[in-house]
Motif scaffolding. Sequence first.
Motif, PDB file in Angstrom:
ATOM      1  N   UNK A  62       0.830  -1.208   0.000  1.00 20.11           N
ATOM      2  CA  UNK A  62       0.000   0.000   0.000  1.00 20.11           C
ATOM      3  C   UNK A  62       0.864   1.257   0.000  1.00 20.11           C
ATOM      4  N   UNK A  63       1.864   1.284   0.855  1.00 20.34           N
ATOM      5  CA  UNK A  63       2.760   2.452   0.928  1.00 20.34           C
ATOM      6  C   UNK A  63       3.485   2.641  -0.402  1.00 20.34           C
ATOM      7  N   UNK A  64       3.997   1.557  -0.959  1.00 24.09           N
ATOM      8  CA  UNK A  64       4.755   1.648  -2.211  1.00 24.09           C
ATOM      9  C   UNK A  64       3.925   2.273  -3.326  1.00 24.09           C
ATOM     10  N   UNK A  65       2.698   1.815  -3.487  1.00 26.92           N
ATOM     11  CA  UNK A  65       1.924   2.287  -4.638  1.00 26.92           C
ATOM     12  C   UNK A  65       1.265   3.638  -4.410  1.00 26.92           C
ATOM     13  N   UNK A  66       0.699   3.859  -3.211  1.00 23.90           N
ATOM     14  CA  UNK A  66      -0.018   5.125  -2.989  1.00 23.90           C
ATOM     15  C   UNK A  66       0.953   6.293  -2.822  1.00 23.90           C
ATOM     16  N   UNK A  67       2.030   6.085  -2.073  1.00 25.75           N
ATOM     17  CA  UNK A  67       3.051   7.136  -1.948  1.00 25.75           C
ATOM     18  C   UNK A  67       3.751   7.318  -3.299  1.00 25.75           C
ATOM     19  N   UNK A  68       3.957   6.232  -4.013  1.00 28.04           N
ATOM     20  CA  UNK A  68       4.552   6.312  -5.346  1.00 28.04           C
ATOM     21  C   UNK A  68       3.685   7.109  -6.311  1.00 28.04           C
ATOM     22  N   UNK A  69       2.376   6.913  -6.236  1.00 32.57           N
ATOM     23  CA  UNK A  69       1.473   7.685  -7.094  1.00 32.57           C
ATOM     24  C   UNK A  69       1.543   9.171  -6.745  1.00 32.57           C
ATOM     25  N   UNK A  70       1.515   9.484  -5.467  1.00 31.57           N
ATOM     26  CA  UNK A  70       1.633  10.882  -5.040  1.00 31.57           C
ATOM     27  C   UNK A  70       2.965  11.473  -5.499  1.00 31.57           C
ATOM     28  N   UNK A  71       4.044  10.726  -5.306  1.00 34.59           N
ATOM     29  CA  UNK A  71       5.357  11.196  -5.728  1.00 34.59           C
ATOM     30  C   UNK A  71       5.432  11.424  -7.231  1.00 34.59           C
ATOM     31  N   UNK A  72       4.826  10.539  -7.993  1.00 33.71           N
ATOM     32  CA  UNK A  72       4.841  10.686  -9.447  1.00 33.71           C
ATOM     33  C   UNK A  72       4.012  11.881  -9.912  1.00 33.71           C
ATOM     34  N   UNK A  73       2.883  12.110  -9.261  1.00 34.68           N
ATOM     35  CA  UNK A  73       2.072  13.287  -9.593  1.00 34.68           C
ATOM     36  C   UNK A  73       2.867  14.558  -9.272  1.00 34.68           C
ATOM     37  N   UNK A  74       3.550  14.564  -8.126  1.00 34.01           N
ATOM     38  CA  UNK A  74       4.378  15.729  -7.780  1.00 34.01           C
ATOM     39  C   UNK A  74       5.543  15.881  -8.756  1.00 34.01           C
ATOM     40  N   UNK A 105      10.142   3.352  -3.191  1.00 32.98           N
ATOM     41  CA  UNK A 105      11.132   2.328  -3.548  1.00 32.98           C
ATOM     42  C   UNK A 105      11.439   1.422  -2.361  1.00 32.98           C
ATOM     43  N   UNK A 106      11.666   2.008  -1.201  1.00 34.09           N
ATOM     44  CA  UNK A 106      11.960   1.206   0.001  1.00 34.09           C
ATOM     45  C   UNK A 106      10.775   0.307   0.340  1.00 34.09           C
ATOM     46  N   UNK A 107       9.563   0.857   0.254  1.00 32.02           N
ATOM     47  CA  UNK A 107       8.369   0.053   0.536  1.00 32.02           C
ATOM     48  C   UNK A 107       8.212  -1.071  -0.491  1.00 32.02           C
ATOM     49  N   UNK A 108       8.552  -0.797  -1.749  1.00 27.81           N
ATOM     50  CA  UNK A 108       8.480  -1.849  -2.777  1.00 27.81           C
ATOM     51  C   UNK A 108       9.437  -2.991  -2.448  1.00 27.81           C
ATOM     52  N   UNK A 109      10.620  -2.642  -1.973  1.00 25.93           N
ATOM     53  CA  UNK A 109      11.579  -3.673  -1.572  1.00 25.93           C
ATOM     54  C   UNK A 109      10.974  -4.528  -0.460  1.00 25.93           C
ATOM     55  N   UNK A 110      10.372  -3.880   0.537  1.00 28.02           N
ATOM     56  CA  UNK A 110       9.746  -4.620   1.641  1.00 28.02           C
ATOM     57  C   UNK A 110       8.554  -5.450   1.169  1.00 28.02           C
ATOM     58  N   UNK A 166      11.586 -14.055  -0.330  1.00 24.57           N
ATOM     59  CA  UNK A 166      12.849 -14.705   0.009  1.00 24.57           C
ATOM     60  C   UNK A 166      12.915 -15.163   1.461  1.00 24.57           C
ATOM     61  N   UNK A 167      12.230 -14.468   2.374  1.00 27.94           N
ATOM     62  CA  UNK A 167      12.478 -14.734   3.796  1.00 27.94           C
ATOM     63  C   UNK A 167      11.291 -15.283   4.582  1.00 27.94           C
ATOM     64  N   UNK A 168      10.117 -15.316   4.005  1.00 23.51           N
ATOM     65  CA  UNK A 168       8.951 -15.869   4.716  1.00 23.51           C
ATOM     66  C   UNK A 168       8.617 -17.203   4.056  1.00 23.51           C
ATOM     67  N   UNK A 217       8.263 -10.656 -12.107  1.00 25.17           N
ATOM     68  CA  UNK A 217       7.465  -9.437 -11.950  1.00 25.17           C
ATOM     69  C   UNK A 217       8.074  -8.553 -10.863  1.00 25.17           C
ATOM     70  N   UNK A 218       8.489  -9.146  -9.751  1.00 24.05           N
ATOM     71  CA  UNK A 218       9.099  -8.379  -8.667  1.00 24.05           C
ATOM     72  C   UNK A 218      10.356  -7.656  -9.148  1.00 24.05           C
ATOM     73  N   UNK A 219      11.188  -8.339  -9.905  1.00 21.57           N
ATOM     74  CA  UNK A 219      12.425  -7.731 -10.418  1.00 21.57           C
ATOM     75  C   UNK A 219      12.100  -6.566 -11.340  1.00 21.57           C
ATOM     76  N   UNK A 220      11.131  -6.748 -12.224  1.00 24.51           N
ATOM     77  CA  UNK A 220      10.753  -5.677 -13.155  1.00 24.51           C
ATOM     78  C   UNK A 220      10.160  -4.497 -12.394  1.00 24.51           C
ATOM     79  N   UNK A 221       9.282  -4.769 -11.446  1.00 27.86           N
ATOM     80  CA  UNK A 221       8.666  -3.684 -10.659  1.00 27.86           C
ATOM     81  C   UNK A 221       9.737  -2.912  -9.901  1.00 27.86           C
ATOM     82  N   UNK A 222      10.656  -3.608  -9.270  1.00 30.45           N
ATOM     83  CA  UNK A 222      11.727  -2.926  -8.534  1.00 30.45           C
ATOM     84  C   UNK A 222      12.620  -2.119  -9.474  1.00 30.45           C
TER      85      UNK A 222
END
Length: 143
Positions: A63-75, A91-96, A102-104, A118-123
Amino acid sequence: MDDHYSPRPVAGWFKFAAIASVLFMAIGCAGYLASVLTDPSSLPADQRNLMAARPIWMIAAYAIAVWIGLLGSVLLLMRRKAAEPLLLVSLIAAIFTFIPYAVVPAVSDLVTTNDIAVAVVVLAITWTIFWFARHSRQRGWLR
């Protein structure tokens, strides 16, 4: 570079790249909404199991990755300096979002090669958008 350099003329491709960034993040928001609003019983067993295995922090990071990313892109499209730190948060949220792959164990046992691709392309795209915002600020294109 430093913010004290005199601004360079905005590149002709800036607006196209900024609009592409907004569209990419909007697609991410649509994907997020689909993932949280879809009735799991309507999905095939493998996808249902993957949805059930996701830790809550993975969903929150998404949620943070996409919604903050959308706001950042609009800005970014509006040529505002605030875009850069917001896109770094995205970007940091996308990594998380993808760390559980890998870890769960409950998640990593269920992801496919396609999920990882898909994860690699998105990142990679998210990194590129952040880099674009940083580059734009360094060139004096953001105010």
